[in-house]
Design a protein around this motif. Structure first.
Motif, PDB file in Angstrom:
ATOM      1  N   PRO B 139       0.841  -1.199   0.000  1.00 52.11           N
ATOM      2  CA  PRO B 139       0.000   0.000   0.000  1.00 52.11           C
ATOM      3  C   PRO B 139       0.876   1.248   0.000  1.00 52.11           C
ATOM      4  O   PRO B 139       1.825   1.348   0.760  1.00 52.11           O
ATOM      5  CB  PRO B 139      -0.779  -0.116   1.316  1.00 52.11           C
ATOM      6  CG  PRO B 139       0.025  -1.011   2.183  1.00 52.11           C
ATOM      7  CD  PRO B 139       0.800  -1.910   1.277  1.00 52.11           C
ATOM      8  N   ILE B 140       0.556   2.181  -0.873  1.00 53.73           N
ATOM      9  CA  ILE B 140       1.244   3.472  -0.870  1.00 53.73           C
ATOM     10  C   ILE B 140       0.191   4.508  -0.529  1.00 53.73           C
ATOM     11  O   ILE B 140      -0.875   4.549  -1.143  1.00 53.73           O
ATOM     12  CB  ILE B 140       1.897   3.748  -2.238  1.00 53.73           C
ATOM     13  CG1 ILE B 140       3.069   2.785  -2.428  1.00 53.73           C
ATOM     14  CG2 ILE B 140       2.366   5.193  -2.338  1.00 53.73           C
ATOM     15  CD1 ILE B 140       3.807   2.942  -3.728  1.00 53.73           C
ATOM     16  N   ALA B 141       0.453   5.306   0.473  1.00 48.55           N
ATOM     17  CA  ALA B 141      -0.532   6.286   0.921  1.00 48.55           C
ATOM     18  C   ALA B 141      -0.158   7.665   0.390  1.00 48.55           C
ATOM     19  O   ALA B 141       0.989   7.916   0.039  1.00 48.55           O
ATOM     20  CB  ALA B 141      -0.569   6.307   2.444  1.00 48.55           C
ATOM     21  N   VAL B 142      -1.161   8.542   0.339  1.00 55.48           N
ATOM     22  CA  VAL B 142      -0.843   9.907  -0.067  1.00 55.48           C
ATOM     23  C   VAL B 142      -0.053  10.562   1.057  1.00 55.48           C
ATOM     24  O   VAL B 142      -0.129  10.186   2.218  1.00 55.48           O
ATOM     25  CB  VAL B 142      -2.092  10.755  -0.395  1.00 55.48           C
ATOM     26  CG1 VAL B 142      -2.832  10.185  -1.587  1.00 55.48           C
ATOM     27  CG2 VAL B 142      -3.001  10.909   0.802  1.00 55.48           C
ATOM     28  N   ASN B 143       0.725  11.537   0.659  1.00 52.05           N
ATOM     29  CA  ASN B 143       1.518  12.344   1.574  1.00 52.05           C
ATOM     30  C   ASN B 143       0.656  12.850   2.731  1.00 52.05           C
ATOM     31  O   ASN B 143      -0.497  13.217   2.536  1.00 52.05           O
ATOM     32  CB  ASN B 143       2.062  13.492   0.714  1.00 52.05           C
ATOM     33  CG  ASN B 143       2.867  14.476   1.479  1.00 52.05           C
ATOM     34  OD1 ASN B 143       2.326  15.239   2.265  1.00 52.05           O
ATOM     35  ND2 ASN B 143       4.152  14.468   1.211  1.00 52.05           N
ATOM     36  N   PRO B 171       3.181  21.506  -3.947  1.00 49.35           N
ATOM     37  CA  PRO B 171       3.761  20.507  -4.860  1.00 49.35           C
ATOM     38  C   PRO B 171       4.453  19.363  -4.107  1.00 49.35           C
ATOM     39  O   PRO B 171       4.406  18.210  -4.533  1.00 49.35           O
ATOM     40  CB  PRO B 171       4.792  21.309  -5.665  1.00 49.35           C
ATOM     41  CG  PRO B 171       4.388  22.744  -5.507  1.00 49.35           C
ATOM     42  CD  PRO B 171       3.679  22.865  -4.198  1.00 49.35           C
ATOM     43  N   SER B 172       5.056  19.685  -2.959  1.00 49.36           N
ATOM     44  CA  SER B 172       5.788  18.653  -2.204  1.00 49.36           C
ATOM     45  C   SER B 172       4.859  17.545  -1.718  1.00 49.36           C
ATOM     46  O   SER B 172       5.299  16.437  -1.409  1.00 49.36           O
ATOM     47  CB  SER B 172       6.487  19.289  -1.005  1.00 49.36           C
ATOM     48  OG  SER B 172       5.525  19.866  -0.134  1.00 49.36           O
ATOM     49  N   GLN B 173       3.544  17.847  -1.681  1.00 48.83           N
ATOM     50  CA  GLN B 173       2.595  16.851  -1.190  1.00 48.83           C
ATOM     51  C   GLN B 173       2.361  15.723  -2.198  1.00 48.83           C
ATOM     52  O   GLN B 173       1.690  14.749  -1.889  1.00 48.83           O
ATOM     53  CB  GLN B 173       1.256  17.524  -0.840  1.00 48.83           C
ATOM     54  CG  GLN B 173       1.389  18.446   0.373  1.00 48.83           C
ATOM     55  CD  GLN B 173       0.143  19.268   0.614  1.00 48.83           C
ATOM     56  OE1 GLN B 173      -0.748  19.302  -0.217  1.00 48.83           O
ATOM     57  NE2 GLN B 173       0.086  19.945   1.749  1.00 48.83           N
ATOM     58  N   LEU B 174       2.923  15.873  -3.395  1.00 53.66           N
ATOM     59  CA  LEU B 174       2.772  14.808  -4.393  1.00 53.66           C
ATOM     60  C   LEU B 174       3.652  13.611  -4.059  1.00 53.66           C
ATOM     61  O   LEU B 174       3.454  12.519  -4.568  1.00 53.66           O
ATOM     62  CB  LEU B 174       3.121  15.329  -5.794  1.00 53.66           C
ATOM     63  CG  LEU B 174       2.091  16.315  -6.358  1.00 53.66           C
ATOM     64  CD1 LEU B 174       2.582  16.901  -7.669  1.00 53.66           C
ATOM     65  CD2 LEU B 174       0.741  15.634  -6.563  1.00 53.66           C
ATOM     66  N   VAL B 175       4.637  13.810  -3.207  1.00 50.67           N
ATOM     67  CA  VAL B 175       5.507  12.695  -2.823  1.00 50.67           C
ATOM     68  C   VAL B 175       4.704  11.764  -1.913  1.00 50.67           C
ATOM     69  O   VAL B 175       4.232  12.175  -0.867  1.00 50.67           O
ATOM     70  CB  VAL B 175       6.758  13.212  -2.075  1.00 50.67           C
ATOM     71  CG1 VAL B 175       7.643  12.047  -1.666  1.00 50.67           C
ATOM     72  CG2 VAL B 175       7.514  14.201  -2.939  1.00 50.67           C
ATOM     73  N   PRO B 176       4.533  10.484  -2.342  1.00 52.76           N
ATOM     74  CA  PRO B 176       3.682   9.595  -1.543  1.00 52.76           C
ATOM     75  C   PRO B 176       4.395   9.055  -0.308  1.00 52.76           C
ATOM     76  O   PRO B 176       5.613   9.150  -0.184  1.00 52.76           O
ATOM     77  CB  PRO B 176       3.371   8.458  -2.511  1.00 52.76           C
ATOM     78  CG  PRO B 176       4.554   8.408  -3.412  1.00 52.76           C
ATOM     79  CD  PRO B 176       5.073   9.817  -3.528  1.00 52.76           C
ATOM     80  N   GLU B 177       3.610   8.500   0.594  1.00 51.49           N
ATOM     81  CA  GLU B 177       4.151   7.818   1.775  1.00 51.49           C
ATOM     82  C   GLU B 177       4.279   6.336   1.432  1.00 51.49           C
ATOM     83  O   GLU B 177       3.291   5.688   1.120  1.00 51.49           O
ATOM     84  CB  GLU B 177       3.187   7.947   2.952  1.00 51.49           C
ATOM     85  CG  GLU B 177       2.897   9.357   3.387  1.00 51.49           C
ATOM     86  CD  GLU B 177       3.859   9.859   4.440  1.00 51.49           C
ATOM     87  OE1 GLU B 177       4.395   9.025   5.195  1.00 51.49           O
ATOM     88  OE2 GLU B 177       4.073  11.088   4.493  1.00 51.49           O
TER      89      GLU B 177
END
Lengths: 282, 441
Positions: B139-143, B171-177
């Motif tokens: 699972p990859i979550a949104v930032n 823009p930095s929020q595009l990096v996923p968790e």
């Protein structure tokens, strides 16, 4: 001592500006006055924000260090006033002591009083203590003592005060990755918008290679790693050593075998660099 | 079987105890290395396949079993009802209830204990316990910043509030968790934790590589003699555990560079640590009567179980040492010694985990100061340890390991003969440990 009671928490950015503009020509003794706020109601949104940023569990119990952020604007107001003998810009937070007399919750109505005392020489300049006292219904529930250094004329013979115990020489109990934005995140919950914490550019202007983490954030983060017990009756003493440059990775070391827990943060890259040492007694 | 097993068993059995759940069979899919054969398979695909094979082998198509309990450690939000969805995708009756369990690497064994206890109490007559994990289809979550902004937007009631919420977008929020394999409270990976414990106990590189090599040799030998023929269903073209290296040697393992720990004392390599893997397993449990009605032979019974946890947060105990603490409770309750077990399965999270656990039981100081025992638990005959290989060779899809071990051990004990007893030890994230005792029927 003259106690001046204010109804609102002073706004910090204008105070920092005032302190910067009026920093020249400060001298003399500490003012014989205190600032007070009565019946302070904890804002639960603010509390939760603080808990998240510092790694405490979310909830109504006030973390060990939380009253410090409530009292901090009063500290700054006292120091920004022209009657305060040391210029605020450039003051270095050297030590911090906190005693929690009883566990506090968001339902407690807090009376905060801040005064300065004990202006004294130090080998590297002068020290002053800003003391924050918190009462609930006339009962002393929390007190904090923040020791600041004004670098200046050296006093080789001056008393350095109690020194930090050595950092436990152990493998890390934990690794904490401190992101570039940590200073801004803590500024948002503490109000401490000192530019050295906010961005590499503003920090460079103040003579730092990069932005540095707030000392009280590093202290709070260390305490949060020691478990929920620190919210109850306890005394902590923190010695700040090298600042944590942002971003960086630090290691938490803990020795809680004896009656006094010794914990601290050291650089992950260079474990001989100590950022802070902390003792905790229950 | 050993004579000591039967005498201690008869001493421990008293009337009025609940009945024992029977382990009837097990099934798993071969375990695959991360981002390899099962790269695009989901947890649900794999768990369904493991259950489906078990159903087919035991003639349970269309049958309603008491319940199915299973879980996954790395789980998508959409998989909130993973086990029930897998049941609905299997040939079991759609009227079979199911629930999810999660106790990190202890998940599969804990699920078996839960199902076994319900059978023992007479609340159900049969059940399936299982587990699945994928390190590939993670699972990859949104930032976190984006998540907060979106939630604020969702809470906004007026157009003004919505616009204000949208100004929080960066823009930095595009990096996923991406999930990281670290303990949340310490920021240290499990390997880094284990490296500290291994160093503290002075576990040598050679001893770890020997454990790793035997794991591969033992698992390969088990495949060669057809041991897994009735314990496994091929999946996506795989018929064997992808991580298995039958020709692994101590000499080859010795050439690998350490990956955990620092400096000279670093001993843990990719060879003596379990790799990230994908896979699933399932175990069929039931009452003796239920098995008999269906003509299904019983392999073993679930005798007892114990969990434990350690305070690893400030570094006073190793993250993976909890099973060492669970054992004395089991031994006291069963009136047994470690040496009474005919077979012992210690999950090889790392070769060093097995070695520190054994060293702790041998240590007079540890057994006295940490376990509060008068005498050390003592040494274990290595010939009884992980005799058909373990996680270093098979791989370790976290929640699937418990089912793999329960099924294999039940069959191994059955081969030894009635009364043989086996011990299972599994360490788990969060400083936890799960143990169980099986006895051949």
């Amino acid at each position: 001592m003259v106690i001046r009671t204010v109804s609102e928490s002073p706004s910090l950015a204008p105070l920092f500006a005032k302190a910067a503009l009026t920093q020249r020509g400060r001298h003399g003794d500490l003012p014989d006055s205190a600032l007070r706020r009565e019946g302070v109601v904890v804002d639960r949104d603010h509390l939760l924000g603080y808990e998240r940023v510092c790694g405490f569990g979310g909830g109504d119990v006030l973390p060990h260090t939380y009253p410090h952020v409530l009292g901090f604007p009063l500290q700054v107001a006292l120091m920004a006033d022209r009657s305060f003998p040391l210029p605020l810009p450039g003051l270095v937070h050297l030590e911090n002591q906190i005693t929690v007399h009883r566990q506090l919750t968001a339902d407690d109505r807090l009376d905060l009083t801040v005064h300065a005392e004990h202006l004294r020489p130090h080998p590297k300049g002068r020290l002053v203590d800003l003391v924050t006292e918190v009462d609930v219904d006339g009962e002393r529930v929390w007190e904090g003592r923040s020791t600041y250094l004004r670098r200046g004329r050296t006093n080789a013979d001056a008393d350095r005060g109690g020194q930090a115990p050595p950092l436990p020489d152990r493998p890390p109990a934990g690794v904490i990755r401190v992101p570039e934005g940590q200073g801004r995140a803590y500024a948002a919950v503490s109000g401490d918008v000192n530019p050295i914490h906010l961005h590499a550019i503003t920090a460079k202007a103040m003579g730092f290679p990069r932005a540095i983490a707030h000392g009280m954030w590093t202290a709070a983060r260390t305490l949060s790693a020691l478990g929920p017990g620190t919210a109850g009756p306890s005394t902590s003493h923190v010695w700040f050593a090298k600042p944590v440059l942002l971003p960086s990775t630090v290691e938490l070391v803990v020795d809680d075998a004896g009656p006094i827990t010794v914990a601290g943060l050291r650089s992950a890259k260079n474990p001989t660099t100590t950022h802070l040492t902390l003792t905790l007694e229950h | 079987m050993s004579p000591s097993a039967s005498s201690s068993r008869s001493a421990s059995r008293t009337s009025g105890q609940p009945r024992r759940a029977a382990v009837i069979g097990g099934n798993r899919i071969p375990f695959a290395r991360q981002n390899a054969a099962y790269a695009k398979a989901s947890n649900q695909d794999m768990l369904t396949a493991a259950i489906e094979g078990l159903v087919a082998r035991h003639g349970l198509a269309g049958e309603q079993v008491g319940e199915v309990a299973a879980g996954a450690v790395l789980k998508h939000a959409r998989d909130f009802n993973l086990t029930r969805e897998s049941v609905l995708g299997s040939s079991l009756s759609a009227r079979t209830p199911a629930y999810d369990v999660q106790q990190a690497c202890g998940t599969g064994l804990e699920a078996a204990i839960l199902v076994g206890n319900k059978i023992a109490l007479g609340q159900i007559e049969s059940g399936i316990a299982g587990g699945t994990d994928t390190a590939s289809d993670a699972p990859i979550a949104v930032n976190e910043g984006l998540r907060e902004t979106l939630l604020t937007l969702n809470r906004a009631k007026t157009p003004g509030q919505r616009v204000k919420a949208l100004t929080g977008l960066r823009p930095s929020q595009l990096v996923p968790e991406i999930p990281r394999n670290v303990e949340p409270r310490t920021g240290l990976s499990m390997g880094e934790h284990m490296a500290q414990t291994a160093k503290q106990w002075g576990i040598s590189r050679e001893a770890q590589d020997e454990i790793a090599a035997s794991s591969h040799h033992n698992l390969a030998a088990a495949y060669d003699r057809g041991f897994f023929d009735d314990l496994m269903t091929p999946f996506l073209g795989q018929t064997r555990d992808q991580n298995l290296r039958p020709d692994s040697t101590v000499e080859k393992l010795a050439t690998l560079k350490p990956v955990f720990g620092r400096g000279e004392g670093a001993t843990m390599t990719a060879g003596n640590s379990t790799p990230l893997t994908d896979g699933a397993s399932a175990v069929l449990l039931g009452s003796d009567e239920w098995a008999q009605e269906r003509g299904l032979p019983v392999l073993a019974h679930l005798v007892d179980a114990q969990t434990a946890a350690v305070d690893y947060v400030t570094g006073n105990e190793g993250l993976l040492m909890a099973p060492a603490y669970a054992l004395p409770h089991l031994l006291a309750r069963q009136g047994m010694k470690l040496q009474d077990f005919d077979l012992v399965e210690i999950h090889e999270a790392f070769a060093a985990t097995v070695l520190t656990t054994l060293a702790a039981w041998e240590s007079e100081e540890f057994c006295r100061d940490r376990l509060g025992l008068d005498a050390p638990i003592g040494a274990l005959d290595r010939d009884r340890l992980n005799v058909n290989g373990s996680s270093l060779a098979a791989g370790h899809p976290f929640a699937a390991t418990g089912g793999r071990i329960v099924a294999s051990l039940a069959k191994m004990l059955h081969e030894k003969g009635s009364g043989a007893r086996g011990l299972i030890s599994i360490c788990a994230a969060g400083g936890q440990g799960v143990m169980a005792i099986l006895e051949a029927a």
